[in-house]
Design an enzyme around this catalytic site. Structure first.
Site, short mmCIF file in Angstrom:
data_model
loop_
_atom_site.label_atom_id
_atom_site.label_comp_id
_atom_site.label_asym_id
_atom_site.label_seq_id
_atom_site.Cartn_x
_atom_site.Cartn_y
_atom_site.Cartn_z
CB SER A 96 -0.87 0.03 1.26
OG SER A 96 -1.62 -1.13 1.37
CE LYS A 171 -4.76 -0.79 2.00
NZ LYS A 171 -5.39 -1.85 2.78
CE LYS A 239 1.92 2.17 4.85
NZ LYS A 239 1.31 1.28 3.86
P1 NAD Z 1 5.71 -5.85 7.39
O1 NAD Z 1 6.46 -4.67 7.89
O2 NAD Z 1 5.31 -6.94 8.33
O3 NAD Z 1 6.54 -6.55 6.19
C1 NAD Z 1 7.32 -5.84 5.26
C2 NAD Z 1 8.56 -6.69 4.94
O4 NAD Z 1 9.34 -6.00 3.96
C3 NAD Z 1 9.49 -6.90 6.16
O5 NAD Z 1 9.73 -8.30 6.31
C4 NAD Z 1 10.77 -6.15 5.79
O6 NAD Z 1 11.94 -6.73 6.30
C5 NAD Z 1 10.72 -6.21 4.26
N1 NAD Z 1 11.50 -5.16 3.59
C6 NAD Z 1 11.53 -3.83 3.86
N2 NAD Z 1 12.32 -3.19 2.97
C7 NAD Z 1 12.78 -4.14 2.10
C8 NAD Z 1 13.63 -4.10 0.95
N3 NAD Z 1 14.15 -2.94 0.50
N4 NAD Z 1 13.89 -5.26 0.31
C9 NAD Z 1 13.36 -6.43 0.75
N5 NAD Z 1 12.55 -6.53 1.83
C10 NAD Z 1 12.28 -5.40 2.50
O7 NAD Z 1 4.42 -5.26 6.64
P2 NAD Z 1 3.05 -6.02 6.31
O8 NAD Z 1 2.11 -5.89 7.45
O9 NAD Z 1 3.35 -7.35 5.71
O10 NAD Z 1 2.48 -5.01 5.18
C11 NAD Z 1 3.02 -4.94 3.88
C12 NAD Z 1 2.18 -3.95 3.09
O11 NAD Z 1 0.82 -4.40 3.05
C13 NAD Z 1 2.15 -2.53 3.68
O12 NAD Z 1 2.15 -1.60 2.65
C14 NAD Z 1 0.84 -2.51 4.46
O13 NAD Z 1 0.29 -1.19 4.58
C15 NAD Z 1 -0.04 -3.39 3.57
N6 NAD Z 1 -1.14 -4.05 4.28
C16 NAD Z 1 -0.96 -4.59 5.51
C17 NAD Z 1 -2.04 -5.18 6.16
C18 NAD Z 1 -1.89 -5.78 7.55
O14 NAD Z 1 -2.93 -6.05 8.18
N7 NAD Z 1 -0.69 -5.99 8.05
C19 NAD Z 1 -3.30 -5.22 5.55
C20 NAD Z 1 -3.44 -4.71 4.27
C21 NAD Z 1 -2.35 -4.11 3.63
#
Ligand code: NAD
Length: 299
Positions: A96, A171, A239
């Site tokens: 997102s 979104k 965010k």
């Molecule tokens: P998270 O922080 O748990 O996971 C993100 C992952 O990306 C981490 O494991 C991190 O180490 C990795 N990362 C960061 N920078 C990187 C890079 N340059 N190269 C490789 N890996 C890298 O986040 P999440 O909860 O899995 O969410 C991911 C996305 O989905 C976000 O944009 C969030 O807003 C969206 N989202 C989350 C949810 C939720 O409930 N958690 C629901 C809908 C949407």
């Protein structure tokens, strides 16, 4: 069957990858945190050593990263996806992020002969586990049609909403509505409580009426149980609202309600609540109210 690269193995990504693997796809996985890669490498899921490496070994790359700066680093940066990309590669960014960031990446991909879709999701971890996310896609019809079978392994719906960036506009619309709902619910439940009326009773009385909503059904029970385990973290919702406000500013659109809720979320982050579920927004309203009920419940 296409070989798929998956970058970003956090709360959401690790489950989405597992659903692709369960359907028999060969995968190459990468995250900047090596332990997150260790946790998913199994038969059929190979280790990637960089975003570039993942792109050079696969036909379709999926990214699931926190926000625009991380996606831009992973795609456009040194050792990024575009350095390893071959013409015909498809990049699907499911993070997102701001629609403007999606469009920047879409243009850079086009120059390299890489097809790009922005495809953020709604539904949170439980739906990532079940493979029932709602997926909002921006991009061209041909690429969308090619990846729809994969999206359907991670989500129960995948809707093409327009060109590149439209998925993230959709979104942001979703996140604005959820944030406003949680803020209004918080004010309502705190008012009821301070008037001496049990919030659980109020919830049960109103949930079937016009005030009822999916947000109310999911979040009111968490407030009543004082269970703020995420779920969706306050810092991620802050965010999303920041991205909504930046996007709105670029189009000269005023979003007063979104701005107000975003300020509440910033204050909560400053007080150590950034990693709580967004239903903990209620604590901001509680802190402004008298500590206990000042009115007796009518006989
Ligand atoms: P998270 O922080 O748990 O996971 C993100 C992952 O990306 C981490 O494991 C991190 O180490 C990795 N990362 C960061 N920078 C990187 C890079 N340059 N190269 C490789 N890996 C890298 O986040 P999440 O909860 O899995 O969410 C991911 C996305 O989905 C976000 O944009 C969030 O807003 C969206 N989202 C989350 C949810 C939720 O409930 N958690 C629901 C809908 C949407």
């Amino acid at each position: 069957m296409s070989k798929i690269g998956f970058i970003g193995l956090g709360i959401m990504g690790k489950h989405m990858l597992r659903n692709l693997r369960k359907a028999g796809h060969e995968l190459v996985a990468y995250d900047i945190v090596p332990a997150s890669v260790d946790a998913v490498v199994t038969d059929g899921v190979e280790r990637g050593v960089s975003c570039k490496d993942v792109a050079s070994r696969t036909d379709i790359v999926i990214t699931m990263l926190p926000d625009g700066p991380e996606v831009e680093q992973a795609v456009l940066g040194s050792g990024g996806v575009l350095e390893g990309a071959h013409p015909g590669l498809i990049l699907v960014d499911m993070s997102s992020i701001s629609p403007m960031s999606s469009q920047l990446m879409g243009a850079a991909c086009k120059e390299k002969g890489v097809a790009f879709l922005d495809a953020p999701v709604s539904g949170g971890e439980p739906k990532a586990i079940d493979g029932t996310l709602a997926i909002m896609v921006g991009g061209d019809q041909e690429t969308f049609d090619k990846v729809t079978p994969l999206l359907k392994l991670m989500g129960s719906s995948a809707v093409l909403t327009g060109g590149v960036g439209a998925g993230n506009v959709t979104k942001l619309a979703n996140q604005i509505i959820v944030a406003g709902n949680i803020a209004a619910m918080s004010e309502a439940l705190v008012l009821a409580d301070r008037c001496g009326v049990d919030s659980a009773v109020v919830f049960n009385a109103i949930k079937g009426g016009l005030a009822g909503s999916t947000v109310l059904n999911a979040k009111a029970p968490m407030v009543i149980a004082r269970n703020f385990k995420p779920g969706f973290r306050i810092r991620l919702h802050q965010k999303d609202l920041r991205n909504a406000l930046l996007t709105a500013e670029s189009k000269k659109v005023a979003l007063p309600l979104t701005s107000l809720v975003q300020q509440m979320l910033i204050a909560l982050m400053n007080h150590g609540s950034g990693d709580l579920d967004h239903s903990a927004l209620v604590t901001f309203i509680e802190d402004m109210a008298p500590k206990t009920s000042s009115t007796k419940q009518p006989e």
